[in-house]
Scaffold this motif. Structure first.
Motif, mmCIF file in Angstrom:
data_model
loop_
_atom_site.group_PDB
_atom_site.id
_atom_site.type_symbol
_atom_site.label_atom_id
_atom_site.label_comp_id
_atom_site.label_asym_id
_atom_site.label_seq_id
_atom_site.Cartn_x
_atom_site.Cartn_y
_atom_site.Cartn_z
ATOM 1 N N SER A 43 0.820 -1.205 0.000
ATOM 2 C CA SER A 43 0.000 0.000 0.000
ATOM 3 C C SER A 43 0.860 1.263 0.000
ATOM 4 O O SER A 43 0.458 2.300 -0.536
ATOM 5 N N ARG A 48 8.446 -1.639 7.613
ATOM 6 C CA ARG A 48 7.969 -1.395 8.977
ATOM 7 C C ARG A 48 8.920 -1.934 10.048
ATOM 8 O O ARG A 48 8.847 -1.506 11.203
ATOM 9 N N SER A 137 -1.861 -6.241 6.677
ATOM 10 C CA SER A 137 -1.193 -6.103 7.969
ATOM 11 C C SER A 137 -0.323 -7.329 8.196
ATOM 12 O O SER A 137 -0.426 -8.322 7.461
ATOM 13 N N GLN A 211 -4.112 -0.919 21.588
ATOM 14 C CA GLN A 211 -3.716 -0.266 20.343
ATOM 15 C C GLN A 211 -2.764 0.887 20.657
ATOM 16 O O GLN A 211 -3.074 1.753 21.467
ATOM 17 N N ALA A 213 -0.090 3.666 18.558
ATOM 18 C CA ALA A 213 0.325 4.189 17.258
ATOM 19 C C ALA A 213 1.719 4.780 17.349
ATOM 20 O O ALA A 213 2.049 5.487 18.310
ATOM 21 N N ASN A 215 3.680 7.388 15.567
ATOM 22 C CA ASN A 215 3.426 8.518 14.675
ATOM 23 C C ASN A 215 4.745 9.191 14.314
ATOM 24 O O ASN A 215 5.529 9.548 15.197
ATOM 25 N N ALA A 220 4.348 7.898 7.145
ATOM 26 C CA ALA A 220 3.250 6.979 7.421
ATOM 27 C C ALA A 220 3.220 6.552 8.892
ATOM 28 O O ALA A 220 4.255 6.406 9.534
ATOM 29 N N THR A 222 2.243 3.790 11.880
ATOM 30 C CA THR A 222 2.115 2.348 12.101
ATOM 31 C C THR A 222 1.375 2.124 13.408
ATOM 32 O O THR A 222 1.736 2.702 14.443
ATOM 33 N N ARG A 223 0.324 1.305 13.364
ATOM 34 C CA ARG A 223 -0.410 0.966 14.583
ATOM 35 C C ARG A 223 -0.003 -0.422 15.045
ATOM 36 O O ARG A 223 0.185 -1.332 14.226
ATOM 37 N N ASP A 225 -1.348 -3.417 17.299
ATOM 38 C CA ASP A 225 -2.476 -4.009 18.020
ATOM 39 C C ASP A 225 -1.974 -5.222 18.800
ATOM 40 O O ASP A 225 -1.200 -6.034 18.263
ATOM 41 N N VAL A 281 -0.117 -2.783 11.814
ATOM 42 C CA VAL A 281 -1.131 -2.257 10.914
ATOM 43 C C VAL A 281 -0.634 -0.953 10.269
ATOM 44 O O VAL A 281 -0.486 0.058 10.957
ATOM 45 N N LEU A 283 -0.994 2.512 8.465
ATOM 46 C CA LEU A 283 -2.070 3.494 8.350
ATOM 47 C C LEU A 283 -1.672 4.605 7.389
ATOM 48 O O LEU A 283 -0.491 4.836 7.166
#
Length: 283
Positions: A43, A48, A137, A211, A213, A215, A220, A222-223, A225, A281, A283
């Motif tokens: 995407s 990551r 993910s 959760q 994040a 930032n 981009a 990244t979350r 979970d 994940v 985002l």
């Protein structure tokens, strides 16, 4: 056993690698350590996971970066003197086997198992499975099943190193409550409302955030979970990276560990199981 079409198997310096390339993402897994080394969603084509450029990739020592599997103890919490048993347990320094794989609507699912689960420091009958789904993910499930006749306790973590462009521009959101600060003799402190990393950080957050994040300014998000955990560990060695043999002196600027963890004792009854899950994940 047939291997999913999205997986290419290769070998280098005695380590077997699984390279996954499907319509949603690419990933790389080392069978040494059952260790995920890379996850790039298509995407945004952004890596990551952080892997040290000096990581040892010949099976001589655990790999620095990616997602190390800590089991059946976290750090040196094995009940003996520090150094008496391997830090973070013995799964990350053995060869795992590929048990099954499939391509499906979610992407590619892989099942791995370690060569053994009984060793000095943990002598119980159990089965451990690492289930990895590479798709939009990255979902990682560490499944511990008690196959014996007596209950046992353990602790564990998915010690994930996330890649960031610049640690000075990173803010974590979603974490609250108290944490234990290893850099300050385990003092209990309150999680900051504005969570940035500005120096050596080694914290066990005792609230099991579901959760979180990561930032980055103009980059981009990244979350992370988590399920089946009792705590969350945040680690960056800062300038201490210079004293870590398999890490670049300035590597701390491009990584941050956010670890889904069980740092307290997890009890598993005979016939029971525990599942620790972390999902990366984009985002």
């Amino acid at each position: 056993m047939s291997i999913a079409k999205s997986i290419e198997v290769s070998e280098s310096s005695g380590i077997t690698f699984l390279d996954i390339d499907n319509s949603l993402a690419t990933a790389r897994i080392s069978l040494f350590g059952g260790h995920i080394l890379s996850f790039i969603p298509k995407s945004d084509n952004k890596e990551r996971l952080w892997l040290s450029p000096h990581a040892v990739l010949n099976g001589d020592k655990p790999i620095r970066g990616g997602i190390p599997v800590c089991w059946p103890w976290f750090s040196d919490d094995h009940g003996r003197e520090k150094g008496a048993l391997p830090s973070h347990g013995f799964l990350r320094s053995q060869v795992w086997q590929l048990k099954a794989s499939e391509d499906n609507a979610a992407g590619t699912t892989i099942y791995l198992a370690p060569s053994f689960t009984r060793a000095d420091g943990f002598e119980y009958d159990c089965q451990v499975t690492l289930k990895v789904t590479v798709g939009q993910s990255l979902q990682v499930e560490l499944i511990t099943q008690n196959t014996g006749l007596v209950a046992f306790s353990f602790n564990t973590a998915l010690h994930t190193y996330f890649q960031v462009d610049d640690i000075n521009h990173v803010e974590l959101t979603g974490i609250s409550g108290d944490y234990k600060d290893k850099t300050d003799n385990w003092a209990v402190k309150q999680t900051p409302a504005h969570y940035t990393v500005t120096g050596e950080t080694d914290r066990i957050h005792m609230t099991a955030a579901a959760q979180v994040a990561i930032n980055e300014r103009s980059v981009a998000v990244t979350r992370v979970d988590s399920q089946g955990h009792d705590s969350l560990v945040v680690w960056n060695p800062w300038q201490g990276a210079a004293s870590i043999a398999d890490m670049d002196a300035f590597g701390y600027k491009h990584m941050l560990c956010v670890e889904t963890a069980c740092t307290g004792d997890i009890q598993v009854a005979p016939g029971g199981q525990h599942i620790l899950t972390q999902t990366v994940v984009p985002l």
